[in-house]
Design an enzyme around this catalytic site. Structure first.
Site, PDB file in Angstrom:
ATOM      1  N   GLU A  21      18.940  -0.102  22.052  1.00 15.43           N
ATOM      2  CA  GLU A  21      18.470   2.033  22.568  1.00 15.43           C
ATOM      3  C   GLU A  21      19.232   2.196  22.354  1.00 15.43           C
ATOM      4  OE1 GLU A  21      16.582   1.878  26.709  1.00 15.43           O
ATOM      5  OE2 GLU A  21      17.714   3.954  25.970  1.00 15.43           O
ATOM      6  N   HIS A  22      20.418   1.638  23.103  1.00 11.25           N
ATOM      7  CA  HIS A  22      21.780   2.593  23.244  1.00 11.25           C
ATOM      8  C   HIS A  22      22.590   3.292  21.839  1.00 11.25           C
ATOM      9  CE1 HIS A  22      23.763   2.778  27.600  1.00 11.25           C
ATOM     10  NE2 HIS A  22      22.269   1.946  28.055  1.00 11.25           N
ATOM     11  N   HIS A  58      17.928  -3.038  25.131  1.00 10.88           N
ATOM     12  CA  HIS A  58      18.225  -2.194  25.833  1.00 10.88           C
ATOM     13  C   HIS A  58      19.682  -1.621  24.964  1.00 10.88           C
ATOM     14  CE1 HIS A  58      20.767  -0.587  29.428  1.00 10.88           C
ATOM     15  NE2 HIS A  58      19.749   0.174  29.069  1.00 10.88           N
ATOM     16  N   GLU A  84      30.296   0.080  22.905  1.00 13.88           N
ATOM     17  CA  GLU A  84      28.790   0.350  24.108  1.00 13.88           C
ATOM     18  C   GLU A  84      29.353  -1.072  24.865  1.00 13.88           C
ATOM     19  OE1 GLU A  84      27.601   3.695  23.128  1.00 13.88           O
ATOM     20  OE2 GLU A  84      26.265   2.858  25.222  1.00 13.88           O
TER      21      GLU A  84
HETATM   22 ZN   LIG Z   1      21.105   2.170  29.325  1.00 12.59          ZN
END
Ligand SMILES: [Zn+2]
Length: 311
Positions: free
Chosen positions: A83-84, A80, A160
């Site tokens: 993906e960011h 995940h 992030e």
């Molecule tokens: Zn997310």
């Protein structure tokens, strides 16, 4: 109601009649002739379909056949996280230019630009205007960058962490707590129970950037990816563009084995009763587990229809 039932039955019978004329149960299901399917030398697959409505629009999707179940122990949550990172900095869209560029074409994050990470796949999609060839080319470049050119700089990774932590915090609540309990029972000691896509915040907050890069290197590779484009364009031209753009990704030598986590069979019926003081609803769910089976022949398809009717 009765009329509708009769109509449905008649339709089914006439469909069966048509199928019976031309197909044997052992026949392979025919490929839709309107879809162009191909595989590049590097192993990447593509699917192209012309579709004229809505006019001058197309959807571009990158499917990565890899998700959280493939994470190593020190990577829980990093499918995940990757993906960011794809939306932050890539080779051809440095310094957050990707989102700015897509928004400059009138695409909004959410309905027109989106992505999700699941156990076994990570999927990215954009809607692109096709009235200008430059938009189409750049749209394909965005997918190409996601597939092979996410830069994963330490500074960007660190920036992030807080955003993902906040996403995790927003997901907390009664439903999440109860879901964790029942998934543990449903997945029955399988790797799936240990690899919820959101992962652990220990990893998200503290992971070595190299662990994130390792996930990208191991699993973002052409033999595990497909490009799907559907929309208002010339399919033959689109195929050539896709071949030119994505053949630039080198074939991966000695790739890591893409394993499939099992959910073990069991004789007994498993039951999970879970409650939470904050739960706003009562709910009963029943799951039937089946072996994973591809629908390849007419007989498979017939089976699918029977089980749908039974359900
Ligand atoms: Zn997310």
């Amino acid at each position: 109601m009765r009329k509708l039932g009769l109509l449905l039955l008649t339709t089914l019978i006439s469909m069966t009649a048509v199928m019976a004329q031309s197909l044997e149960l052992t026949d392979k299901l025919p490929q839709d002739p309107n879809v162009i399917v191909g595989t590049l030398d590097n192993g990447m697959k593509y699917y192209i379909r012309e579709n004229a409505t809505p006019e001058k629009r197309a959807e571009f999707t990158l499917v990565v056949h890899a998700g959280s179940v493939l994470e190593d122990e020190d990577q829980q949550g990093l499918a995940h996280f990757n993906e960011h990172m794809a939306f932050n900095v890539t080779k051809n869209f440095p310094k957050h230019e990707l989102i700015e560029y897509l928004e400059s074409l009138g695409m909004k994050f959410g309905p027109e630009v989106n992505a999700y990470t699941s156990f076994d796949e990570t999927v990215y999609g954009i809607k692109v205007p096709t009235d200008n060839e430059e938009y189409v080319d750049k749209g394909l470049l965005v997918l190409y960058d996601w597939a092979s050119q996410v830069t994963l700089e330490t500074e960007e990774i660190d920036a992030e962490r807080g955003i993902i932590h906040e996403e995790w915090r927003m997901g907390q609540g009664a439903m999440d707590r109860m879901q964790r309990e029942f998934l543990e029972v449903l997945f029955h000691n399988s790797q799936y129970a240990k690899r919820l896509p959101i992962g652990t915040m220990e990893v998200v907050d503290n992971c070595d950037p190299e662990a994130l890069r390792r996930f990208y290197r191991d699993w973002y590779r052409p033999d595990l990816m497909a490009v799907v484009v559907v929309g208002d364009f010339d399919a033959a031209e689109m195929e050539q563009k896709i071949i030119n753009q994505f053949s630039q990704i080198p074939k991966r030598e000695n790739p890591r084995e893409r394993f499939f986590a099992d959910i073990h069979d069991h004789d007994e019926t498993l039951v999970c009763v879970t409650t939470d003081p904050e739960s706003p609803i009562s709910m009963v769910e029943i799951f039937y587990k089946h072996p994973l089976k591809a629908t390849e022949t007419v007989a498979d398809y017939r089976e699918d229809i029977i089980s749908m009717l039974m359900s």
